[in-house]
Design an enzyme around this catalytic site. Structure first.
Site, PDB file in Angstrom:
ATOM      1  N   HIS A   1      -1.293   0.847  -9.939  1.00 28.25           N
ATOM      2  CA  HIS A   1      -2.026  -0.040  -9.013  1.00 28.25           C
ATOM      3  C   HIS A   1      -2.783  -1.132  -9.800  1.00 28.25           C
ATOM      4  O   HIS A   1      -4.006  -1.242  -9.706  1.00 28.25           O
ATOM      5  CB  HIS A   1      -3.009   0.773  -8.142  1.00 28.25           C
TER       6      HIS A   1
ATOM      7  N   ARG B   1       0.850  -1.192   0.000  1.00 28.01           N
ATOM      8  CA  ARG B   1       0.000   0.000   0.000  1.00 28.01           C
ATOM      9  C   ARG B   1       0.889   1.246   0.000  1.00 28.01           C
ATOM     10  O   ARG B   1       1.963   1.253   0.611  1.00 28.01           O
ATOM     11  CB  ARG B   1      -0.887   0.034   1.247  1.00 28.01           C
TER      12      ARG B   1
HETATM   13  P1  NAP Z   1      -2.400 -11.524   4.285  1.00 26.55           P
HETATM   14  O1  NAP Z   1      -2.718 -12.911   3.844  1.00 26.55           O
HETATM   15  O2  NAP Z   1      -3.173 -10.934   5.418  1.00 26.55           O
HETATM   16  O3  NAP Z   1      -0.841 -11.528   4.662  1.00 26.55           O
HETATM   17  C1  NAP Z   1      -0.216 -10.463   5.292  1.00 26.55           C
HETATM   18  C2  NAP Z   1       1.209 -10.868   5.644  1.00 26.55           C
HETATM   19  O4  NAP Z   1       1.868  -9.724   6.196  1.00 26.55           O
HETATM   20  C3  NAP Z   1       1.269 -11.986   6.709  1.00 26.55           C
HETATM   21  O5  NAP Z   1       2.312 -12.875   6.407  1.00 26.55           O
HETATM   22  C4  NAP Z   1       1.589 -11.206   7.987  1.00 26.55           C
HETATM   23  O6  NAP Z   1       2.298 -11.931   8.964  1.00 26.55           O
HETATM   24  C5  NAP Z   1       2.471 -10.110   7.446  1.00 26.55           C
HETATM   25  N1  NAP Z   1       2.491  -8.953   8.350  1.00 26.55           N
HETATM   26  C6  NAP Z   1       1.482  -8.129   8.678  1.00 26.55           C
HETATM   27  N2  NAP Z   1       1.899  -7.187   9.557  1.00 26.55           N
HETATM   28  C7  NAP Z   1       3.203  -7.445   9.779  1.00 26.55           C
HETATM   29  C8  NAP Z   1       4.191  -6.846  10.598  1.00 26.55           C
HETATM   30  N3  NAP Z   1       3.916  -5.778  11.368  1.00 26.55           N
HETATM   31  N4  NAP Z   1       5.431  -7.375  10.601  1.00 26.55           N
HETATM   32  C9  NAP Z   1       5.725  -8.465   9.840  1.00 26.55           C
HETATM   33  N5  NAP Z   1       4.833  -9.084   9.023  1.00 26.55           N
HETATM   34  C10 NAP Z   1       3.586  -8.581   9.008  1.00 26.55           C
HETATM   35  O7  NAP Z   1      -2.497 -10.501   3.085  1.00 26.55           O
HETATM   36  P2  NAP Z   1      -2.435 -10.773   1.492  1.00 26.55           P
HETATM   37  O8  NAP Z   1      -3.699 -11.303   0.997  1.00 26.55           O
HETATM   38  O9  NAP Z   1      -1.191 -11.533   1.189  1.00 26.55           O
HETATM   39  O10 NAP Z   1      -2.309  -9.262   0.957  1.00 26.55           O
HETATM   40  C11 NAP Z   1      -1.240  -8.440   1.394  1.00 26.55           C
HETATM   41  C12 NAP Z   1      -1.452  -7.006   0.952  1.00 26.55           C
HETATM   42  O11 NAP Z   1      -1.232  -6.867  -0.444  1.00 26.55           O
HETATM   43  C13 NAP Z   1      -2.867  -6.454   1.133  1.00 26.55           C
HETATM   44  O12 NAP Z   1      -3.104  -6.051   2.469  1.00 26.55           O
HETATM   45  C14 NAP Z   1      -2.900  -5.285   0.164  1.00 26.55           C
HETATM   46  O13 NAP Z   1      -2.498  -4.121   0.837  1.00 26.55           O
HETATM   47  C15 NAP Z   1      -1.843  -5.657  -0.880  1.00 26.55           C
HETATM   48  N6  NAP Z   1      -2.465  -5.880  -2.201  1.00 26.55           N
HETATM   49  C16 NAP Z   1      -2.073  -5.108  -3.251  1.00 26.55           C
HETATM   50  C17 NAP Z   1      -2.616  -5.299  -4.505  1.00 26.55           C
HETATM   51  C18 NAP Z   1      -2.135  -4.513  -5.701  1.00 26.55           C
HETATM   52  O14 NAP Z   1      -2.760  -4.600  -6.773  1.00 26.55           O
HETATM   53  N7  NAP Z   1      -1.048  -3.775  -5.587  1.00 26.55           N
HETATM   54  C19 NAP Z   1      -3.602  -6.291  -4.696  1.00 26.55           C
HETATM   55  C20 NAP Z   1      -3.982  -7.068  -3.610  1.00 26.55           C
HETATM   56  C21 NAP Z   1      -3.405  -6.857  -2.355  1.00 26.55           C
HETATM   57  P3  NAP Z   1       1.644 -13.223   9.680  1.00 26.55           P
HETATM   58  O15 NAP Z   1       1.669 -14.291   8.628  1.00 26.55           O
HETATM   59  O16 NAP Z   1       2.541 -13.522  10.802  1.00 26.55           O
HETATM   60  O17 NAP Z   1       0.255 -12.821  10.096  1.00 26.55           O
END
Ligand code: NAP
Length: 308
Positions: free
Chosen positions: A271, A223
């Site tokens: 994006h 983000r």
């Molecule tokens: P997710 O399954 O919730 O995974 C988040 C990961 O981040 C988990 O491994 C979590 O650790 C880790 N994390 C969160 N806070 C942390 C911290 N303070 N320190 C260390 N690790 C931390 O999310 P996702 O589905 O993979 O999506 C991730 C993000 O991608 C979304 O939130 C969104 O912002 C972004 N995104 C971008 C696009 C784009 O088009 N650019 C599209 C979709 C998503 P744990 O495993 O220990 O909980």
């Protein structure tokens, strides 16, 4: 009792058809035609809710069509005690993995230099790097894990940084702020796929870049507010970083005169790494509708305390 669809409308007919086919008893209403507010039990929303969702007093569940729910969680329009689920879909993971793998390969094969050479009609052969760079993924969640698997399939050395330590086959795992420096020191390409929370805002900053090996690259698909944009420009201009691929920005659309547009070491994409589209995750929406009505925990339910 009804499901209110208040998310992306383009292509939404595909989702409605799916829901109707699977469960003809579901009454679908499409924002802003809500009918009686008290009849709405489940809401499908995208980045931001179009209205104060607290008006639906019988709401039992909410489904985001986006993977990142930071904007929703920051909104005062969200009922505090109604479960919210985020989007997880194979299609989204595939798009994200394609984007990241494509840019990793472009970086290591010197795509930017090749394009510049062609623009000047220069026949400039590049020698390949002696070894593949190690790749680190900040945030090894649904999307990060899929990327990691695909990079492992291409024989990359992959590591991940998470909040809670656990094992992933073939991937070195680092967790928490204490292990971040070691994680950064071993990787010359870092991919950011963290959710935006109070702990990750501004995390891509000068201190983080300084801990990476000189000449490293970053791919930022998390983000916008996670990146200190001025720090990135300085790191690129001093050579601490050699390339950056940025898909998300503090201000979107990226303003016309933003320095990223013309920076020779930055690839800007609008994006698009993994765009949500109506109909994506239809099975998840249906399942979570039934779970909400039954008062059960939703799949991929957001933990409001951790913020993702
Ligand atoms: P997710 O399954 O919730 O995974 C988040 C990961 O981040 C988990 O491994 C979590 O650790 C880790 N994390 C969160 N806070 C942390 C911290 N303070 N320190 C260390 N690790 C931390 O999310 P996702 O589905 O993979 O999506 C991730 C993000 O991608 C979304 O939130 C969104 O912002 C972004 N995104 C971008 C696009 C784009 O088009 N650019 C599209 C979709 C998503 P744990 O495993 O220990 O909980």
């Amino acid at each position: 009792m009804a499901l209110l669809y208040a998310a992306e409308t383009q292509g939404a007919a595909v989702l409605f058809e799916f829901l109707h086919r699977q469960d003809p008893s579901i009454e679908i209403r499409v924002w802003p035609d809500c009918g009686q507010d008290s009849e709405i039990e489940f809401v499908v929303v995208s980045g931001e809710a179009p209205t104060d969702l607290r008006r639906f007093v019988n709401l039992r569940g909410m489904q985001s069509t986006w993977a990142g729910v930071n904007a929703l969680l920051n909104s005062r329009d969200l009922p505090p005690d109604v479960p919210l689920a985020r989007m997880v879909a194979d299609e989204m993971s595939n798009w994200m993995a394609e984007y990241v793998v494509y840019h990793v390969l472009d970086i290591i094969r010197g795509g930017s230099d090749l394009r510049s050479s062609q623009a000047e009609c220069i026949w400039q052969q590049r020698t390949h790097l002696a070894s593949k760079p190690a790749i680190g993924i900040l945030g090894l969640g649904e999307l990060g894990q899929d990327i990691a698997r695909k990079l492992l399939g291409l024989n990359f050395d992959v590591s991940g940084w998470v909040r809670t330590k656990r094992q992933f086959e073939g991937i070195s795992i680092y967790s928490g702020p204490g292990e971040l420096p070691e994680f950064l020191g071993r990787n010359s390409i870092v991919v950011c796929l963290l959710p935006l929370t109070e702990h990750t805002r501004g995390i891509l900053n000068a201190e983080l870049f300084a801990r990476m090996p000189r000449g490293s690259s970053i791919i930022h698909v998390g983000r916008g507010p996670q990146l200190m944009e001025g720090d990135l420009i300085k790191a690129l201009d001093t050579g601490q970083l050699s390339r950056a691929v940025v898909d998300v920005f503090a201000q979107e659309p990226l303003p016309e005169h933003h320095p990223f547009w013309s920076h020779p070491k930055i690839t800007v994409t609008p994006h698009v790494a993994a765009i949500s589209r109506a109909g994506m995750g239809a099975a998840l929406i249906l399942e979570n509708y039934h779970r909400a009505i039954a008062g059960r925990e939703l799949l991929h339910q957001v933990d409001r305390t951790s913020g993702y």
